[in-house]
Design a protein around this motif. Structure first.
Motif, mmCIF file in Angstrom:
data_model
loop_
_atom_site.group_PDB
_atom_site.id
_atom_site.type_symbol
_atom_site.label_atom_id
_atom_site.label_comp_id
_atom_site.label_asym_id
_atom_site.label_seq_id
_atom_site.Cartn_x
_atom_site.Cartn_y
_atom_site.Cartn_z
ATOM 1 N N LEU A 106 -35.028 -20.941 37.806
ATOM 2 C CA LEU A 106 -35.892 -20.239 36.290
ATOM 3 C C LEU A 106 -36.310 -21.929 35.646
ATOM 4 C CD1 LEU A 106 -34.882 -17.470 35.220
ATOM 5 C CD2 LEU A 106 -37.266 -18.176 36.103
ATOM 6 N N ARG A 143 -38.590 -24.291 36.777
ATOM 7 C CA ARG A 143 -39.967 -23.014 37.340
ATOM 8 C C ARG A 143 -40.604 -23.010 36.019
ATOM 9 N NH1 ARG A 143 -38.786 -19.392 41.915
ATOM 10 N NH2 ARG A 143 -39.461 -20.344 43.236
ATOM 11 N N ILE A 144 -39.962 -22.840 35.826
ATOM 12 C CA ILE A 144 -40.270 -22.221 33.846
ATOM 13 C C ILE A 144 -41.014 -23.551 33.301
ATOM 14 C CG2 ILE A 144 -40.670 -21.347 31.566
ATOM 15 C CD1 ILE A 144 -38.273 -19.402 32.405
ATOM 16 N N ASP A 195 -44.490 -19.465 31.970
ATOM 17 C CA ASP A 195 -43.807 -18.150 32.258
ATOM 18 C C ASP A 195 -44.377 -17.097 33.357
ATOM 19 O OD1 ASP A 195 -45.411 -17.733 29.912
ATOM 20 O OD2 ASP A 195 -43.626 -17.450 28.647
ATOM 21 N N VAL A 215 -41.894 -17.775 38.737
ATOM 22 C CA VAL A 215 -40.875 -17.127 37.480
ATOM 23 C C VAL A 215 -40.348 -15.823 37.449
ATOM 24 C CG1 VAL A 215 -40.906 -17.037 35.284
ATOM 25 C CG2 VAL A 215 -41.387 -19.669 36.194
ATOM 26 N N GLU A 257 -38.987 -9.248 31.233
ATOM 27 C CA GLU A 257 -39.476 -10.782 30.841
ATOM 28 C C GLU A 257 -40.164 -10.672 32.994
ATOM 29 O OE1 GLU A 257 -36.956 -13.807 30.457
ATOM 30 O OE2 GLU A 257 -35.654 -13.099 28.241
ATOM 31 N N CYS A 291 -44.344 -11.382 33.122
ATOM 32 C CA CYS A 291 -45.036 -12.571 34.410
ATOM 33 C C CYS A 291 -46.634 -11.496 34.855
ATOM 34 C CB CYS A 291 -43.848 -12.913 35.138
ATOM 35 S SG CYS A 291 -42.972 -13.466 34.710
#
Length: 198
Positions: A151, A154-155, A160, A165, A191, A195
């Motif tokens: 993460l 990636r973020i 996000d 993610v 979370e 996404c």
């Protein structure tokens, strides 16, 4: 030197042959994140596919020292070979060797200068795949750390709302749940769900 180059070329030819045979059998998708080990039970390969994977691993294991000799230990070709080895080891449920191969690929890719955006996303995928292997070994704390590292890369690069993610968040939620950290698991899974709610 010429003998080493010729040996490497012959090995690469054998690798292509075995990879082609695996594609015909329908078992080669070595780098994808296409299955979810937390929802679907991982089934062993057929005997024929397993035999082809074992041939491929032998070729890779022969090619690795030759590639290091020709290119150096911290070369992109070494990283790519280790990544492929990790994927094949994971396909054969050899989690220990898969983890070692992914860790080696991460080390080599981090050593490459300068690191480009695409390279950082490859490192994120390596951490994700390494986390899946740790989860299969029931090493959930290490798996969680791998998903967090994924993460971290990636973020900032994907935002996000990316599927990549979401996959890492899902894996982290699973690992947290197995660690009995249910509140944190729920947050990670929420979370993950967010996404998909764009």
């Amino acid at each position: 030197f010429l003998e080493v180059v010729m040996s490497l070329l012959l090995l690469l030819q054998r690798i292509r042959y075995v990879a082609h045979a695996l594609q015909i059998i329908g078992g080669l998708n070595v780098i994808g994140e296409d299955f979810d080990p937390f929802v679907v039970e991982l089934k062993p390969c057929s005997e024929e596919t397993q035999a082809q994977y074992e041939k491929l691993i032998l070729c890779y294991e022969e090619a690795l020292p030759l590639t290091k000799l020709l290119s150096g230990s911290d070369h992109i070709d070494v990283a790519n070979l280790l990544e492929r080895m990790g994927a094949i080891y994971a396909k054969t449920h050899d989690w220990d060797n898969a983890v070692g191969s992914y860790q080696g690929a991460i080390r080599v890719r981090r050593a490459l200068e300068p690191m480009e955006r695409a390279e950082e996303l490859t490192i994120a995928s390596l951490f994700y795949n390494k986390g899946r292997c740790h989860a299969q070994r029931k090493e959930y704390a290490v798996a969680k750390a791998c998903y967090e590292s994924s993460l971290k890369y990636r973020i900032p690069r994907l935002g996000d709302k990316s599927i990549d993610v979401a996959l890492a968040l899902y894996g982290m939620g699973f690992a947290l749940g197995r660690l009995k950290r249910h509140q944190q698991a729920i947050v990670a899974l929420m979370e993950c769900l967010n996404c998909f709610l764009k």
